[in-house]
Design a protein around this motif. Structure first.
Motif, PDB file in Angstrom:
ATOM      1  N   GLY A  41     -44.932  27.319  21.227  1.00 20.83           N
ATOM      2  CA  GLY A  41     -45.009  26.707  22.887  1.00 20.83           C
ATOM      3  C   GLY A  41     -43.611  27.228  23.394  1.00 20.83           C
ATOM      4  O   GLY A  41     -42.535  27.331  22.848  1.00 20.83           O
ATOM      5  N   TYR A  42     -43.720  27.367  24.704  1.00 21.77           N
ATOM      6  CA  TYR A  42     -42.709  27.906  25.438  1.00 21.77           C
ATOM      7  C   TYR A  42     -42.615  26.507  26.676  1.00 21.77           C
ATOM      8  O   TYR A  42     -43.165  26.369  27.282  1.00 21.77           O
ATOM      9  N   ARG A  43     -41.148  26.303  26.482  1.00 21.59           N
ATOM     10  CA  ARG A  43     -41.063  25.151  27.242  1.00 21.59           C
ATOM     11  C   ARG A  43     -40.029  25.615  28.396  1.00 21.59           C
ATOM     12  O   ARG A  43     -38.993  26.362  28.367  1.00 21.59           O
ATOM     13  N   SER A  44     -40.331  25.045  29.687  1.00 25.47           N
ATOM     14  CA  SER A  44     -39.514  25.432  30.860  1.00 25.47           C
ATOM     15  C   SER A  44     -39.597  23.968  31.586  1.00 25.47           C
ATOM     16  O   SER A  44     -40.306  23.522  32.195  1.00 25.47           O
ATOM     17  N   GLY A  45     -38.083  23.652  31.391  1.00 27.51           N
ATOM     18  CA  GLY A  45     -37.903  22.344  31.954  1.00 27.51           C
ATOM     19  C   GLY A  45     -38.097  21.353  30.930  1.00 27.51           C
ATOM     20  O   GLY A  45     -38.280  21.606  29.554  1.00 27.51           O
ATOM     21  N   GLY A  46     -38.191  20.122  31.322  1.00 28.22           N
ATOM     22  CA  GLY A  46     -38.269  18.943  30.414  1.00 28.22           C
ATOM     23  C   GLY A  46     -39.445  18.767  29.607  1.00 28.22           C
ATOM     24  O   GLY A  46     -39.424  18.640  28.430  1.00 28.22           O
ATOM     25  N   ARG A  47     -40.657  18.707  30.404  1.00 29.70           N
ATOM     26  CA  ARG A  47     -41.845  18.525  29.702  1.00 29.70           C
ATOM     27  C   ARG A  47     -42.920  19.569  30.008  1.00 29.70           C
ATOM     28  O   ARG A  47     -44.054  19.599  29.165  1.00 29.70           O
ATOM     29  N   LEU A  48     -42.609  20.535  30.558  1.00 29.38           N
ATOM     30  CA  LEU A  48     -43.461  21.559  30.788  1.00 29.38           C
ATOM     31  C   LEU A  48     -43.358  22.752  29.768  1.00 29.38           C
ATOM     32  O   LEU A  48     -42.538  23.157  29.390  1.00 29.38           O
ATOM     33  N   VAL A  49     -44.826  22.694  29.195  1.00 32.32           N
ATOM     34  CA  VAL A  49     -44.944  23.691  28.020  1.00 32.32           C
ATOM     35  C   VAL A  49     -46.183  24.495  28.180  1.00 32.32           C
ATOM     36  O   VAL A  49     -47.210  24.352  28.649  1.00 32.32           O
ATOM     37  N   ARG A  50     -46.062  25.786  27.898  1.00 32.39           N
ATOM     38  CA  ARG A  50     -46.985  26.672  27.975  1.00 32.39           C
ATOM     39  C   ARG A  50     -47.199  27.531  26.838  1.00 32.39           C
ATOM     40  O   ARG A  50     -46.301  27.711  25.985  1.00 32.39           O
ATOM     41  N   LEU A  51     -48.264  28.473  26.663  1.00 35.00           N
ATOM     42  CA  LEU A  51     -48.558  28.940  25.462  1.00 35.00           C
ATOM     43  C   LEU A  51     -48.898  30.374  26.019  1.00 35.00           C
ATOM     44  O   LEU A  51     -49.725  30.625  27.026  1.00 35.00           O
ATOM     45  N   ASP A  52     -48.631  31.365  25.223  1.00 30.61           N
ATOM     46  CA  ASP A  52     -48.889  32.921  25.615  1.00 30.61           C
ATOM     47  C   ASP A  52     -50.437  33.087  25.134  1.00 30.61           C
ATOM     48  O   ASP A  52     -50.615  33.155  23.849  1.00 30.61           O
ATOM     49  N   LEU A  53     -51.596  33.426  25.691  1.00 31.22           N
ATOM     50  CA  LEU A  53     -52.916  33.855  25.177  1.00 31.22           C
ATOM     51  C   LEU A  53     -52.869  35.069  24.391  1.00 31.22           C
ATOM     52  O   LEU A  53     -53.452  34.921  23.316  1.00 31.22           O
ATOM     53  N   ASN A  54     -51.990  35.781  24.519  1.00 27.37           N
ATOM     54  CA  ASN A  54     -51.903  36.936  23.592  1.00 27.37           C
ATOM     55  C   ASN A  54     -51.584  36.517  22.116  1.00 27.37           C
ATOM     56  O   ASN A  54     -51.997  37.104  21.159  1.00 27.37           O
TER      57      ASN A  54
END
Length: 67
Positions: A41-54
């Protein structure tokens, strides 16, 4: 000279809910996969989590008779 990035090498970030829909699992399953290290998981800011589809595609491993 900067190398041209190919579409497959470009990061495609998605929300946890979008990753869950992509894999046809629940949000909770995605969170558990992040917690146990199967996904990053990649966090940007306090709560924002993103994942890389690749990375999600790369984490999928075959099993069964053909594996």
């Amino acid at each position: 000279m900067v190398p041209q990035s190919t579409p497959s090498a470009r990061r495609r970030y998605v929300k946890i809910a979008e990753a869950a829909e992509y894999l046809q699992v629940t949000d909770r399953t995605i969170r558990q996969m992040i917690a146990d290290g199967r996904l990053t998981g990649y966090r940007s800011g306090g709560r924002l989590v993103r994942l890389d589809l690749n990375e999600i595609d790369g984490a999928m491993k075959p099993f069964g008779g053909a594996a």
